[in-house]
Write a protein that holds these residues in place. Sequence first.
Motif, PDB file in Angstrom:
ATOM      1  N   PHE A 145      -3.927  -2.485  -7.209  1.00  0.00           N
ATOM      2  CA  PHE A 145      -2.843  -1.666  -7.645  1.00  0.00           C
ATOM      3  C   PHE A 145      -2.571  -0.933  -6.125  1.00  0.00           C
ATOM      4  O   PHE A 145      -1.333  -0.767  -5.923  1.00  0.00           O
ATOM      5  CB  PHE A 145      -3.161  -0.715  -8.717  1.00  0.00           C
ATOM      6  N   GLN A 146      -3.206  -0.349  -5.514  1.00  0.00           N
ATOM      7  CA  GLN A 146      -3.028   0.453  -4.281  1.00  0.00           C
ATOM      8  C   GLN A 146      -2.415  -0.174  -3.274  1.00  0.00           C
ATOM      9  O   GLN A 146      -1.465   0.108  -2.818  1.00  0.00           O
ATOM     10  CB  GLN A 146      -4.249   1.318  -3.945  1.00  0.00           C
ATOM     11  N   ILE A 147      -2.851  -1.382  -3.233  1.00  0.00           N
ATOM     12  CA  ILE A 147      -2.329  -2.393  -2.305  1.00  0.00           C
ATOM     13  C   ILE A 147      -0.661  -2.540  -2.344  1.00  0.00           C
ATOM     14  O   ILE A 147       0.054  -2.589  -1.601  1.00  0.00           O
ATOM     15  CB  ILE A 147      -3.128  -3.751  -2.014  1.00  0.00           C
ATOM     16  N   ALA A 148      -0.657  -2.953  -3.676  1.00  0.00           N
ATOM     17  CA  ALA A 148       0.786  -3.257  -4.220  1.00  0.00           C
ATOM     18  C   ALA A 148       1.521  -2.212  -4.289  1.00  0.00           C
ATOM     19  O   ALA A 148       2.891  -2.238  -3.275  1.00  0.00           O
ATOM     20  CB  ALA A 148       0.958  -3.989  -5.635  1.00  0.00           C
ATOM     21  N   VAL A 149       1.262  -1.060  -4.672  1.00  0.00           N
ATOM     22  CA  VAL A 149       2.149   0.263  -4.437  1.00  0.00           C
ATOM     23  C   VAL A 149       2.452   0.558  -2.841  1.00  0.00           C
ATOM     24  O   VAL A 149       3.594   0.782  -2.790  1.00  0.00           O
ATOM     25  CB  VAL A 149       1.625   1.444  -5.427  1.00  0.00           C
ATOM     26  N   VAL A 163       6.148   0.746  -1.165  1.00  0.00           N
ATOM     27  CA  VAL A 163       6.579   1.907  -0.650  1.00  0.00           C
ATOM     28  C   VAL A 163       7.128   1.900   0.898  1.00  0.00           C
ATOM     29  O   VAL A 163       8.000   2.390   1.233  1.00  0.00           O
ATOM     30  CB  VAL A 163       5.820   3.026  -0.859  1.00  0.00           C
ATOM     31  N   LEU A 164       6.143   1.185   1.677  1.00  0.00           N
ATOM     32  CA  LEU A 164       6.420   1.003   2.958  1.00  0.00           C
ATOM     33  C   LEU A 164       7.118  -0.117   3.182  1.00  0.00           C
ATOM     34  O   LEU A 164       7.266  -0.775   4.550  1.00  0.00           O
ATOM     35  CB  LEU A 164       5.249   1.114   3.895  1.00  0.00           C
ATOM     36  N   MET A 203      -6.586   1.801   8.992  1.00  0.00           N
ATOM     37  CA  MET A 203      -6.367   0.540   8.828  1.00  0.00           C
ATOM     38  C   MET A 203      -5.972  -0.024   7.384  1.00  0.00           C
ATOM     39  O   MET A 203      -5.341  -1.101   7.473  1.00  0.00           O
ATOM     40  CB  MET A 203      -7.841  -0.322   9.258  1.00  0.00           C
ATOM     41  N   GLN A 204      -6.101   0.855   6.304  1.00  0.00           N
ATOM     42  CA  GLN A 204      -5.895   0.535   5.280  1.00  0.00           C
ATOM     43  C   GLN A 204      -4.147   0.524   5.305  1.00  0.00           C
ATOM     44  O   GLN A 204      -3.219  -0.152   4.529  1.00  0.00           O
ATOM     45  CB  GLN A 204      -6.345   1.659   4.240  1.00  0.00           C
ATOM     46  N   ILE A 205      -3.490   1.601   6.089  1.00  0.00           N
ATOM     47  CA  ILE A 205      -2.312   1.660   6.184  1.00  0.00           C
ATOM     48  C   ILE A 205      -1.680   0.689   6.750  1.00  0.00           C
ATOM     49  O   ILE A 205      -0.543  -0.058   6.608  1.00  0.00           O
ATOM     50  CB  ILE A 205      -1.841   3.091   6.735  1.00  0.00           C
TER      51      ILE A 205
END
Length: 295
Positions: free
Chosen positions: A70-74, A78-79, A182-184
Amino acid sequence: MRTRFSPHVTGYAAAWCIVLVWSFWLIVSRLANGSGLTIYDLAALRYGLAALIAGPLCLYYRPWRGLRLFQIAVLSFVLGPVYILFVFAGFIYAPAAHGGIFMNGVLPIFSMLLSIALASVFPSKKQVFGGLLILVSAIVLAWNANSDGGADVWIGDLFFLIGALFFSLYMILAERWQLGAMQIIFCGTIVNAALYLPIWALWLPSGMGTAPIGPFLLQAIYQGLVPNLIGLLFVAHASRTIGNGNTAFILAAVPGGGALLGLLILGEGLTVASIIALVILTLGLAISVRRRALT
């Protein structure tokens, strides 16, 4: 061993570095209209070149292991291309000055509203007052800049506002989820490059094959590397250390930085009304930015 600089110092330094990066980005993006590249090409450069550099790093660090699907998708959305294509399209309809006003000048307003809606975090009276000063200065700057645009300039302004809404949400997520560098990079570049580049190559109009080499290299280097890698990392660090509210207020200085660079680089003049509005904006920043306690 104790670090030499506190997180507060590096956070504020990162935020002001973003002001410099984005002020130059306004100038480069304005020059893109004469480069022969389409907005779809600019988005392809943004995600494609950044992904080439970020790919090996992501394979080594595997940042997806610390993120939920979910975090990856959102975060990727957004970016992603929807956000950046709205922004690039804004420069087609509205002058570059409007980009700084309506994307960065209103960030504190969106940041306060989203913080209330998503995290029940309410601004202080000083921040509300500073936000009102910033809003007044943005309105004055926009009114004064109308002579640079045509009847459709409101369309570009609306696109810039949508871009500001996307980026305000990103800053809140960076703070709330405590996102790592790195997550960003993984979500902002790798995921979006994998989704967008095939669509661009197969179906979207492109002027990359006929663009002059000089303008092409300028856009490739700046659009592809500086905002999407360096800029996002600075924003994430600032949001984590000094809070998205303080970061948003500092980023509201971009209209002033863009106006100054426009004067120095492009020879764009500043009227008395513009100078007064920029002074009001700076005053709003000084009132609104406050120290954030570390937990």
